[in-house]
Design a protein around this motif. Sequence first.
Motif, PDB file in Angstrom:
ATOM      1  N   ASN A 179       0.868  -1.176   0.000  1.00 59.03           N
ATOM      2  CA  ASN A 179       0.000   0.000   0.000  1.00 59.03           C
ATOM      3  C   ASN A 179       0.904   1.226   0.000  1.00 59.03           C
ATOM      4  OD1 ASN A 179      -2.477  -1.539   0.345  1.00 59.03           O
ATOM      5  ND2 ASN A 179      -1.813  -1.875   2.461  1.00 59.03           N
ATOM      6  N   THR A 181       1.516   5.306   0.064  1.00 57.32           N
ATOM      7  CA  THR A 181       1.077   6.680   0.278  1.00 57.32           C
ATOM      8  C   THR A 181       2.155   7.591  -0.288  1.00 57.32           C
ATOM      9  OG1 THR A 181      -0.125   6.115   2.302  1.00 57.32           O
ATOM     10  CG2 THR A 181       0.442   8.427   1.981  1.00 57.32           C
ATOM     11  N   ASP A 204      -1.700   8.628  -9.291  1.00 57.88           N
ATOM     12  CA  ASP A 204      -2.841   8.152  -8.504  1.00 57.88           C
ATOM     13  C   ASP A 204      -3.250   6.733  -8.890  1.00 57.88           C
ATOM     14  OD1 ASP A 204      -3.549   9.398 -10.954  1.00 57.88           O
ATOM     15  OD2 ASP A 204      -5.642   9.500 -10.327  1.00 57.88           O
ATOM     16  N   ASP A 208      -2.053   6.357  -3.008  1.00 59.31           N
ATOM     17  CA  ASP A 208      -2.893   7.392  -2.423  1.00 59.31           C
ATOM     18  C   ASP A 208      -2.029   8.637  -2.258  1.00 59.31           C
ATOM     19  OD1 ASP A 208      -5.127   5.697  -2.133  1.00 59.31           O
ATOM     20  OD2 ASP A 208      -4.337   4.898  -0.255  1.00 59.31           O
TER      21      ASP A 208
END
Length: 291
Positions: A179, A181, A204, A208
């Motif tokens: 994940n 960021t 994007d 995120d």
Amino acid sequence: MKVNYECGPCFLRQSKDALDVITNDEDFKLDIISEVFKLLAKEYKRGANSNWTGSKVHRLIKELTGCEDPYKLQKKQSNEMALSFMDDVENILKKDDSLETCVKIAIVGNIIDFGAYGLDTDFESLIKESLKKDLKINQTDLLEEALNKHDDVLYLVDNAGEIVFDRILLWKIKSYGMNITLAVKEKPIVNDACMEDALSAGLDEYADIVSTGEDTVGVVYHEFSDDFREIFDDADFIISKGLGNFEGLTELDLKDKDVFYLACAKCPVSANLIGINLGDMFLLKSDYLKL
């Protein structure tokens, strides 16, 4: 990183470049550069933080000229130039799409930097030459260990244009089930990437995207927004692109985090700190440096 005597000429060169893209009024530029001299006379001293000092210089120029984004056109052109290299990048990936190759491609993008180089730099030639070079410091094995160890990563981007090359590494990181960021600047500072730049580069699709809440050169921790400070403090794994972020993060105690620096050594002070030559590319874990 603390200021060095070589930072002074660099601050002034950056000021000149910014003013040259803002206005052709020589008298106005003289007035502004005089104010930059006054600021540096007060702030440029032993022990000062180089990122914070540079941020004050650029904020002063934006305030006095009324130009909030001096490098807006150059940032757009940087993204377009980076996109023109994607066919070359795809050909490289067809032969070798390993993590090391993707890291190298991302670092090559770090060459596109108006803060470190002048506006008249031939970035296309530099990129072509760098795609043929090896990393001077290569700790890809440790990065892969971290990718297999963690579920989440905070990715600190650097410049517009460069972020197009970041897309390749982000794609590879996603293949590890991460994940991501991704942090951009809230407001323009030199040619650092903001939300608009990241979205136009399609980042994007892989991450995120959040704002750091400020407009500083690289990382200046006390300028983070409360929201981003919480994200940063909670992050166990950070990938940091560029010298500005490197110079800022090395001012912080990050012993409880896995932090990796990816950049091209464009500053003699940073190069000496790491123990490499100007123009060398590196991927190193933070504990490589004995600071």
